[in-house]
Design an enzyme around this catalytic site. Structure first.
Site, mmCIF file in Angstrom:
data_model
loop_
_atom_site.group_PDB
_atom_site.id
_atom_site.type_symbol
_atom_site.label_atom_id
_atom_site.label_comp_id
_atom_site.label_asym_id
_atom_site.label_seq_id
_atom_site.Cartn_x
_atom_site.Cartn_y
_atom_site.Cartn_z
ATOM 1 N N HIS A 94 0.862 -1.187 0.000
ATOM 2 C CA HIS A 94 0.000 0.000 0.000
ATOM 3 C C HIS A 94 0.896 1.234 0.000
ATOM 4 O O HIS A 94 1.794 1.357 0.835
ATOM 5 C CB HIS A 94 -0.905 -0.008 1.226
ATOM 6 C CG HIS A 94 -1.630 1.284 1.495
ATOM 7 N ND1 HIS A 94 -2.252 2.016 0.506
ATOM 8 C CD2 HIS A 94 -1.822 1.975 2.654
ATOM 9 C CE1 HIS A 94 -2.799 3.087 1.046
ATOM 10 N NE2 HIS A 94 -2.547 3.096 2.343
ATOM 11 N N TYR A 121 0.539 -2.622 -20.205
ATOM 12 C CA TYR A 121 1.188 -3.105 -18.989
ATOM 13 C C TYR A 121 0.335 -2.970 -17.737
ATOM 14 O O TYR A 121 0.365 -3.833 -16.857
ATOM 15 C CB TYR A 121 2.551 -2.416 -18.828
ATOM 16 C CG TYR A 121 3.417 -2.699 -20.021
ATOM 17 C CD1 TYR A 121 4.019 -3.932 -20.169
ATOM 18 C CD2 TYR A 121 3.564 -1.754 -21.032
ATOM 19 C CE1 TYR A 121 4.779 -4.221 -21.297
ATOM 20 C CE2 TYR A 121 4.315 -2.036 -22.158
ATOM 21 C CZ TYR A 121 4.918 -3.271 -22.286
ATOM 22 O OH TYR A 121 5.646 -3.560 -23.409
#
Length: 216
Positions: A94, A121
Site C-alpha cells: 500500500h 502493462y
C-alpha cells in the site's frame, strides 16, 4: 541465511527503493509478505519505507497472532482481507503515490475500472482496478470493502488515499503497484489531450494473450 531472513531483507530493500524514488513519503505506506510457515511479515506502524529494520518487522504466526517485532501497521485489515480472499496472494503493498491519488480525485474516473487503458502493462499486471470510496485511515471498513470484492481484484484504489496491490510474492506486488502509479501518471499527463487509448479489441487481445484476470 534462512528463507525468512532473506524475505525480511527483500521487504526492506524494495520498500527503500520505492521511498527513494518518491513513490511514498514520510511514514506513509505499508508492506507485508507471507512466510513459509503461513505467517506474515509486516511493516510496523509509524515507520518509514526508507528506514525499515529487518529485525523489527511485525511477525505473525499462521493463526494471525503477533509473535515478535514491533506493533504492525494500522492498515492490517486491508492486508488480511487480501490474504483471506485471494489464495494466490503472497504479498500486499500500500502506497500514498501522488499521481494515483490525484487521479482518484477526478470526477469522471470509472470506479469499476479506475485506470484508463493507455498501455498494455497496466492491464497485464493489474487487471481492472476497483476505486473504493474515502475511508478514514485505519478504518476496518476498508478491509470489509476488499472482502466484498470476493477475491476478484488484485488491486484497489482508495479514493484520496492510495493504491493497494496484492501479488504472488513481494517483488510481483511491488512491480504491479509501480505500474499502477506509472499508468496514473500517464493519465494525468495526457488529461484533456484526447490520447489514443487501447481499443476494446486490443484490450481483449492483451487479456487473452497474457491470461489476465478481467472481471466483467
Amino acid at each position: 541465511m534462512s528463507a525468512e531472513a532473506r524475505l525480511r531483507e527483500q521487504l526492506c530493500l524494495l520498500a527503500k527503493s520505492m521511498f527513494d524514488r518518491g513513490l511514498t513519503g514520510g511514514s506513509t505506506g505499508n508492506i507485508s509478505a507471507r512466510t513459509e510457515d503461513g505467517g506474515l511479515l509486516v511493516s510496523p506502524t509509524g515507520t518509514s519505507f526508507g528506514r525499515l529494520d529487518p529485525g523489527r518487522l511485525s511477525r505473525f504466526d499462521g493463526q494471525g497472532r503477533l509473535v515478535s517485532g514491533d506493533k504492525p501497521t494500522k492498515e492490517m485489515p486491508l492486508h488480511t482481507a487480501f490474504y483471506d480472499t485471494r489464495s494466490t496472494a503472497g504479498a500486499v503493498v500500500h502506497l500514498h503515490s501522488c499521481h494515483s491519488v490525484a487521479l482518484s480525485m477526478m470526477p469522471d474516473v470509472d470506479p469499476d475500472n479506475f485506470l484508463p487503458p493507455l498501455t498494455p502493462y497496466g492491464i497485464m499486471k493489474l487487471g481492472k482496478v476497483k476505486l473504493l470510496p474515502l475511508f478514514l485511515p485505519g478504518d476496518p471498513a476498508m478491509g470489509d470493502a476488499v472482502r466484498g470484492l470476493a477475491g476478484k481484484r488484485s488491486a484497489v484504489m482508495l479514493a484520496n488515499h492510495g493504491p493497494v496491490v496484492a501479488g504472488k510474492d513481494v517483488e510481483a506486488a511491488c512491480n504491479a503497484i509501480e505500474e499502477l502509479e506509472a499508468t496514473a501518471q500517464l493519465a494525468m499527463m495526457t488529461r484533456g489531450l484526447a490520447p489514443r487509448a487501447l481499443t476494446p479489441e486490443q484490450i481483449s487481445d492483451v487479456v487473452t494473450t497474457f491470461d489476465v484476470e478481467w472481471d466483467s
